[in-house]
Design an enzyme around this catalytic site. Structure first.
Site, PDB file in Angstrom:
ATOM      1  N   GLU A 135       0.818  -1.219   0.000  1.00 50.12           N
ATOM      2  CA  GLU A 135       0.000   0.000   0.000  1.00 50.12           C
ATOM      3  C   GLU A 135       0.845   1.258   0.000  1.00 50.12           C
ATOM      4  O   GLU A 135       0.496   2.246  -0.673  1.00 50.12           O
ATOM      5  CB  GLU A 135      -0.948  -0.027   1.198  1.00 50.12           C
ATOM      6  CG  GLU A 135      -2.053  -1.056   1.044  1.00 50.12           C
ATOM      7  CD  GLU A 135      -2.927  -1.196   2.266  1.00 50.12           C
ATOM      8  OE1 GLU A 135      -3.928  -1.925   2.189  1.00 50.12           O
ATOM      9  OE2 GLU A 135      -2.613  -0.567   3.314  1.00 50.12           O
ATOM     10  N   HIS A 168     -10.128  -0.208   0.024  1.00 47.67           N
ATOM     11  CA  HIS A 168     -10.539  -0.916   1.236  1.00 47.67           C
ATOM     12  C   HIS A 168     -12.062  -1.056   1.349  1.00 47.67           C
ATOM     13  O   HIS A 168     -12.551  -1.713   2.275  1.00 47.67           O
ATOM     14  CB  HIS A 168     -10.012  -0.199   2.480  1.00 47.67           C
ATOM     15  CG  HIS A 168      -8.536  -0.355   2.685  1.00 47.67           C
ATOM     16  ND1 HIS A 168      -7.604   0.395   1.998  1.00 47.67           N
ATOM     17  CD2 HIS A 168      -7.825  -1.187   3.494  1.00 47.67           C
ATOM     18  CE1 HIS A 168      -6.392   0.042   2.381  1.00 47.67           C
ATOM     19  NE2 HIS A 168      -6.493  -0.923   3.277  1.00 47.67           N
TER      20      HIS A 168
END
Length: 241
Positions: A135, A168
């Site tokens: 990420e 997410h």
């Protein structure tokens, strides 16, 4: 943005979408359905990280030539400070969500991840180590880095954080993800080292994983014991009075 960075984004996208084919494959192989998300994530995230690190090899080799890179001592210091900054940003954002926006605390995304980790404990490695590394490379080094050159810190930070939240699938807590993303972006800009936000991100996720997975049962026992102790204290004090 150079071609290698585009390939990094493509690799990350394919890794995220690979579950569409990978999870049914594991099901046909007889893997327990509760363990499938964790098993496939372990495989796909590990493979994705290997490919992305290979694509980043030129950056890694020439990292010492960057003029804005902080010293190792500063990097260590900001890595530690960064952990507390992220916690503070999360807490502040959560308070705003609760008392200003009326959003209840708790994240469905976190609860889902916890369930995956309980079914397949090795998934904790994905959550606390592999995931944060990926990420930070994708959202800070590549996306934020590209936007930062054109639009400056705030637009780049907010834009990359919104994409971070979208991946997410947790739009309810958009403010929390934005706050976290801005802190990680600040750490990256402040030190010129992507390793600094990686360390802070790993530390945060590792803490959450330990509390919610490894210590969850013990914490419940401690809470029950504390409640029993409080009830006993009330009875004793009431008897004395």
């Amino acid at each position: 943005m150079n071609k290698r960075y585009w390939w990094i984004l493509i690799t990350y996208a394919l890794m995220q979408l690979s579950a569409i084919a990978g999870m049914p494959l594991l099901l046909t192989l007889g893997v327990d359905i509760e363990r499938i998300p964790g098993v496939w994530s372990m495989f796909s995230f590990t493979l994705g990280l290997i490919i992305i690190l290979f694509l980043l090899k030129p950056d890694i080799v020439h990292r010492h030539t960057r003029a804005n890179r902080s010293s190792r001592g500063e990097a260590v210091r900001w890595s530690i400070i960064g952990v507390f900054l992220v916690f503070a940003a999360q807490y502040a954002a959560a308070l705003i969500e609760m008392f200003v926006l009326g959003i209840e605390p708790g994240s469905e995304n976190t609860e889902t991840i916890v369930e995956f980790a309980k079914a397949f404990p090795a998934f904790i490695i994905v959550v606390s180590v592999i995931g944060p590394i990926l990420e930070e490379i994708v959202f800070r080094l590549v996306i934020f880095g590209a936007l930062y050159k054109r639009f400056g810190f705030w637009i780049a930070g907010i834009g990359s954080s919104l994409i971070f939240a979208a991946v997410h699938m947790d739009f309810t807590h958009l403010l929390v993800y934005t706050a976290m993303g801005l802190v990680f972006a600040f750490l990256y800009v402040k030190t010129g080292r992507i390793l600094v936000p990686i360390i802070a991100h790993v530390a945060i996720n590792l803490f959450v994983a330990i509390v919610n997975v490894l210590l969850a049962d013990r914490i419940e026992d401690w809470v029950e014991q504390l409640e029993q102790l409080q009830q006993t204290s009330i009875i004793i004090i009431g008897g004395l009075l």
